[in-house]
Design an enzyme around this catalytic site. Structure first.
Site, PDB file in Angstrom:
ATOM      1  N   ASP A  13       0.869  -1.174   0.000  1.00 11.28           N
ATOM      2  CA  ASP A  13       0.000   0.000   0.000  1.00 11.28           C
ATOM      3  C   ASP A  13       0.904   1.221   0.000  1.00 11.28           C
ATOM      4  O   ASP A  13       1.780   1.344   0.853  1.00 11.28           O
ATOM      5  CB  ASP A  13      -0.915   0.021   1.224  1.00 11.28           C
ATOM      6  CG  ASP A  13      -2.092   0.977   1.048  1.00 11.28           C
ATOM      7  OD1 ASP A  13      -1.863   2.105   0.555  1.00 11.28           O
ATOM      8  OD2 ASP A  13      -3.213   0.603   1.404  1.00 11.28           O
ATOM      9  N   ARG A  24     -12.690   2.838  10.561  1.00  9.21           N
ATOM     10  CA  ARG A  24     -13.182   1.804   9.657  1.00  9.21           C
ATOM     11  C   ARG A  24     -12.583   0.424   9.898  1.00  9.21           C
ATOM     12  O   ARG A  24     -13.017  -0.541   9.291  1.00  9.21           O
ATOM     13  CB  ARG A  24     -12.942   2.223   8.204  1.00  9.21           C
ATOM     14  CG  ARG A  24     -13.722   3.455   7.802  1.00  9.21           C
ATOM     15  CD  ARG A  24     -13.796   3.573   6.291  1.00  9.21           C
ATOM     16  NE  ARG A  24     -12.485   3.595   5.676  1.00  9.21           N
ATOM     17  CZ  ARG A  24     -11.722   4.681   5.581  1.00  9.21           C
ATOM     18  NH1 ARG A  24     -12.159   5.822   6.086  1.00  9.21           N
ATOM     19  NH2 ARG A  24     -10.551   4.631   4.995  1.00  9.21           N
ATOM     20  N   LYS A  37       0.604   2.551   5.776  1.00 12.63           N
ATOM     21  CA  LYS A  37      -0.439   1.586   6.093  1.00 12.63           C
ATOM     22  C   LYS A  37       0.094   0.157   6.092  1.00 12.63           C
ATOM     23  O   LYS A  37      -0.224  -0.644   6.984  1.00 12.63           O
ATOM     24  CB  LYS A  37      -1.588   1.701   5.090  1.00 12.63           C
ATOM     25  CG  LYS A  37      -2.415   2.961   5.214  1.00 12.63           C
ATOM     26  CD  LYS A  37      -3.559   2.961   4.200  1.00 12.63           C
ATOM     27  CE  LYS A  37      -4.427   4.197   4.346  1.00 12.63           C
ATOM     28  NZ  LYS A  37      -5.517   4.215   3.342  1.00 12.63           N
ATOM     29  N   ASP A  85      -9.577   1.094  -4.000  1.00 12.39           N
ATOM     30  CA  ASP A  85     -10.631   2.112  -4.005  1.00 12.39           C
ATOM     31  C   ASP A  85     -10.850   2.727  -5.381  1.00 12.39           C
ATOM     32  O   ASP A  85     -11.477   3.766  -5.504  1.00 12.39           O
ATOM     33  CB  ASP A  85     -10.316   3.217  -2.989  1.00 12.39           C
ATOM     34  CG  ASP A  85      -9.023   3.967  -3.314  1.00 12.39           C
ATOM     35  OD1 ASP A  85      -8.367   3.612  -4.315  1.00 12.39           O
ATOM     36  OD2 ASP A  85      -8.681   4.898  -2.568  1.00 12.39           O
ATOM     37  N   ASN A  86     -10.308   2.092  -6.442  1.00 10.78           N
ATOM     38  CA  ASN A  86     -10.572   2.624  -7.766  1.00 10.78           C
ATOM     39  C   ASN A  86     -10.591   1.495  -8.796  1.00 10.78           C
ATOM     40  O   ASN A  86      -9.924   0.472  -8.636  1.00 10.78           O
ATOM     41  CB  ASN A  86      -9.563   3.703  -8.154  1.00 10.78           C
ATOM     42  CG  ASN A  86      -8.173   3.135  -8.368  1.00 10.78           C
ATOM     43  OD1 ASN A  86      -7.833   2.718  -9.468  1.00 10.78           O
ATOM     44  ND2 ASN A  86      -7.368   3.118  -7.307  1.00 10.78           N
ATOM     45  N   CYS A 143     -12.650   8.132   2.552  1.00 14.59           N
ATOM     46  CA  CYS A 143     -11.235   8.319   2.882  1.00 14.59           C
ATOM     47  C   CYS A 143     -10.562   9.212   1.850  1.00 14.59           C
ATOM     48  O   CYS A 143      -9.701  10.032   2.182  1.00 14.59           O
ATOM     49  CB  CYS A 143     -10.519   6.974   2.978  1.00 14.59           C
ATOM     50  SG  CYS A 143     -10.705   5.933   1.512  1.00 14.59           S
TER      51      CYS A 143
END
Length: 286
Positions: A13, A24, A37, A85-86, A143
């Protein structure tokens, strides 16, 4: 969190932990904010299971990192797990898993929505066989929105939520509720979370101080709008850039990478005010 289980793992990440990440999942704590992360997650799960073999990387997976994620890397994997996330990144890893014959466990969240799929080369359709794209998604991951919005759509949505909704709706509603029924207001306040309580009281205080300062005419509205312009688009940007540059210096690793773009503060010159600033002052003051 659930993905970091097994006997031998590689987790990657390129992002760092933001405050919005803390609510979360249960891997990160306040003291982890600003840390990578991947390495932070690896440290935590290694503490749970000392026998776990885990390698933490800080690399994005895509065409620009194929010098590292090469044939040898993909060839030593048994399966791949996505938590992206994409759509672009999802399609890329799906393509790689299809090429190298790896099962792909795909999952993600967006607001209150979530998804999970299993793709098996030669047995199921691939992720790329679907019709999903970022273009037909009208929600934005919180986020991304709260941390580093980078697309025009992100910035518009951020402005709607953080500026318009707060200043033009939430603040006057809270003040009017306080002015008309103080007992009812404080009863309503008790039902809010601490963050919302603080925001409500701070905004009401601002309205009271504005009235105490003198007549609330259009000139006063212009001054208030200018103070807000400086706070939101100049000083807050300077603070953000300074703090993130300090993180970069202390860690020795680039901070402004990938979708984290160094923001540019708004211009202001009293001798030649920029048109966009005058438009903001006019709209906000009204």
């Amino acid at each position: 969190c659930e993905y970091l289980k097994g006997s031998k793992l590689i987790v990657t990440d390129m992002d760092r932990i933001e405050v919005s990440n803390l609510s979360r999942q249960f891997l990160f704590r306040q003291s982890d904010v600003g840390s990578p992360k991947s390495t932070s997650a690896a440290r935590v799960v290694k503490g749970w299971n000392e026998d776990l073999q885990i390698e933490a990387l800080e690399k994005g997976v895509g065409a620009t990192s194929e010098d590292y994620f090469d044939d040898e890397f993909w060839g030593r994997l048994d399966l791949c797990w996505n938590a992206l996330d994409n759509v672009v990144a999802r399609k890329y890893t799906d393509k790689c898993c299809l090429w190298y014959g790896l099962p792909l466990l795909e999952s993600g969240t967006l607001g209150t929505k979530s998804n999970s799929d299993v793709f098996l080369p030669g047995h199921t359709k691939s992720y790329n066989d679907g019709t999903e794209s970022d273009a037909n998604e009208n929600q934005i991951a919180m986020c991304t929105l709260r941390s580093f919005p980078y697309l025009p759509l992100h910035c518009i949505e951020f402005a709607k939520q953080a500026y318009f909704a707060d200043y033009m709706e939430f603040a006057p509603q809270q003040y009017e509720s306080f002015r008309k029924d103080k007992a009812g207001f404080f009863e309503q306040l008790d039902a809010m979370g601490e963050t919302e309580q603080f925001k409500s009281l701070k905004m009401i205080k601002g309205y009271i101080e504005l009235q105490k300062a003198g007549k609330v005419d259009f000139d006063a509205c212009i001054r208030t709008a200018f103070d807000q312009y400086c706070k939101d688009f100049i000083t807050s940007v300077r603070d953000l850039v300074y703090n993130c540059d300090q993180i970069e210096k202390s860690t020795g690793k680039p901070f402004w990478t990938g979708t984290k773009r160094r923001p540019t503060e708004a211009r202001w010159d009293p001798r030649d005010p920029p048109a966009e600033a005058l438009e903001y002052l006019y709209a906000t003051a009204n």
